[in-house]
Motif scaffolding. Structure first.
Motif, mmCIF file in Angstrom:
data_model
loop_
_atom_site.group_PDB
_atom_site.id
_atom_site.type_symbol
_atom_site.label_atom_id
_atom_site.label_comp_id
_atom_site.label_asym_id
_atom_site.label_seq_id
_atom_site.Cartn_x
_atom_site.Cartn_y
_atom_site.Cartn_z
ATOM 1 N N GLN A 88 0.822 -1.208 0.000
ATOM 2 C CA GLN A 88 0.000 0.000 0.000
ATOM 3 C C GLN A 88 0.858 1.260 0.000
ATOM 4 O OE1 GLN A 88 -3.357 -0.318 -0.233
ATOM 5 N NE2 GLN A 88 -3.096 -2.525 -0.222
ATOM 6 N N VAL A 89 0.238 2.374 -0.389
ATOM 7 C CA VAL A 89 0.866 3.689 -0.292
ATOM 8 C C VAL A 89 1.080 3.984 1.182
ATOM 9 C CG1 VAL A 89 0.495 6.152 -0.750
ATOM 10 C CG2 VAL A 89 -0.314 4.439 -2.408
ATOM 11 N N PRO A 90 2.159 4.519 1.618
ATOM 12 C CA PRO A 90 3.329 5.030 0.911
ATOM 13 C C PRO A 90 4.435 3.995 0.739
ATOM 14 C CG PRO A 90 3.552 5.640 3.188
ATOM 15 C CD PRO A 90 2.247 4.859 3.052
ATOM 16 N N TYR A 91 4.250 2.766 1.224
ATOM 17 C CA TYR A 91 5.306 1.756 1.168
ATOM 18 C C TYR A 91 5.671 1.370 -0.259
ATOM 19 C CZ TYR A 91 3.886 1.605 6.001
ATOM 20 O OH TYR A 91 3.579 1.973 7.273
ATOM 21 N N ASN A 92 4.707 1.496 -1.153
ATOM 22 C CA ASN A 92 4.979 1.149 -2.540
ATOM 23 C C ASN A 92 5.986 2.113 -3.186
ATOM 24 O OD1 ASN A 92 3.200 3.335 -2.733
ATOM 25 N ND2 ASN A 92 2.375 2.584 -4.676
ATOM 26 N N LEU A 93 6.170 3.289 -2.598
ATOM 27 C CA LEU A 93 7.101 4.270 -3.159
ATOM 28 C C LEU A 93 8.558 3.826 -3.028
ATOM 29 C CD1 LEU A 93 5.368 7.573 -2.073
ATOM 30 C CD2 LEU A 93 5.243 6.376 -4.271
ATOM 31 N N PHE A 94 8.818 2.819 -2.200
ATOM 32 C CA PHE A 94 10.146 2.231 -2.124
ATOM 33 C C PHE A 94 10.562 1.708 -3.503
ATOM 34 C CE2 PHE A 94 12.722 -1.666 -1.479
ATOM 35 C CZ PHE A 94 13.873 -1.062 -0.995
ATOM 36 N N GLY A 95 9.586 1.336 -4.299
ATOM 37 C CA GLY A 95 9.859 0.851 -5.648
ATOM 38 C C GLY A 95 10.546 1.873 -6.525
ATOM 39 N N VAL A 96 10.284 3.160 -6.286
ATOM 40 C CA VAL A 96 10.942 4.219 -7.068
ATOM 41 C C VAL A 96 12.452 4.157 -6.836
ATOM 42 C CG1 VAL A 96 11.151 6.715 -7.403
ATOM 43 C CG2 VAL A 96 8.891 5.684 -7.062
ATOM 44 N N LEU A 97 12.854 3.940 -5.589
ATOM 45 C CA LEU A 97 14.280 3.809 -5.273
ATOM 46 C C LEU A 97 14.887 2.617 -6.019
ATOM 47 C CD1 LEU A 97 16.750 4.716 -3.635
ATOM 48 C CD2 LEU A 97 15.928 3.237 -1.787
ATOM 49 N N LEU A 98 14.168 1.514 -6.053
ATOM 50 C CA LEU A 98 14.653 0.336 -6.784
ATOM 51 C C LEU A 98 14.798 0.632 -8.273
ATOM 52 C CD1 LEU A 98 12.620 -2.524 -5.056
ATOM 53 C CD2 LEU A 98 15.053 -2.003 -4.785
#
Length: 147
Positions: free
Chosen positions: A31-41
């Motif tokens: 879920q948001v905001p945890y999915n934003l870790f994907g941007v770093l990847l």
């Protein structure tokens, strides 16, 4: 003879992930905001891919999967992984799957890994071993395929 080049497979995977996420979203578990870790990847993977390709250009050798290599590159990221460009693609796809947050895109990531590991890399390793012999075998023993 025409081959499916890795960047084309990468783009097809992105499209498949987005379509799969929209049409067949399986269990939204990030879920948001945890999915934003994907941007770093995505950024980390992009950097690895670009650094690997840049080193090939600097050395004046081909980065095309199905072309015979001119020389064996073992510097930079190639000291840590034999396939930084593929690893970068894989990390970017993993990042996109995290951003999308559903399970279905991860199926495509696994598919990309399988195709890359057992088709592209196997093909390249055979060519490199034929061209560079013991030098490549020694490199292969000292540096992992992925990480």
């Amino acid at each position: 003879m025409s081959y499916l080049l890795p960047p084309v497979l990468f783009i097809l995977c992105i499209v498949s992930m987005i379509i799969g996420h929209i049409l067949f979203p399986i269990n939204f578990f990030i879920q948001v905001p945890y999915n934003l870790f994907g941007v770093l990847l995505i950024l980390i993977g992009g950097r690895a891919t670009l650094q690997g390709a840049r080193l090939f250009k600097i050395k004046g050798t081909t980065e095309m999967t199905f072309n015979e290599p001119d020389l064996l590159v073992t510097e930079g990221l190639y000291k840590r992984t034999r396939n930084p460009m593929y690893l970068g693609f894989l990390i970017m796809l993993l990042g996109l799957a995290v951003v999308l947050g559903s399970l279905s895109p991860f199926i495509v990531v696994v598919g990309f890994f399988i195709i890359t590991n057992f088709w592209y890399i196997k093909f390249e390793e055979k060519m490199l071993e034929e061209k560079f012999g013991e030098t490549y075998r020694a490199y292969k023993k000292s540096v992992r395929r992925w990480l």
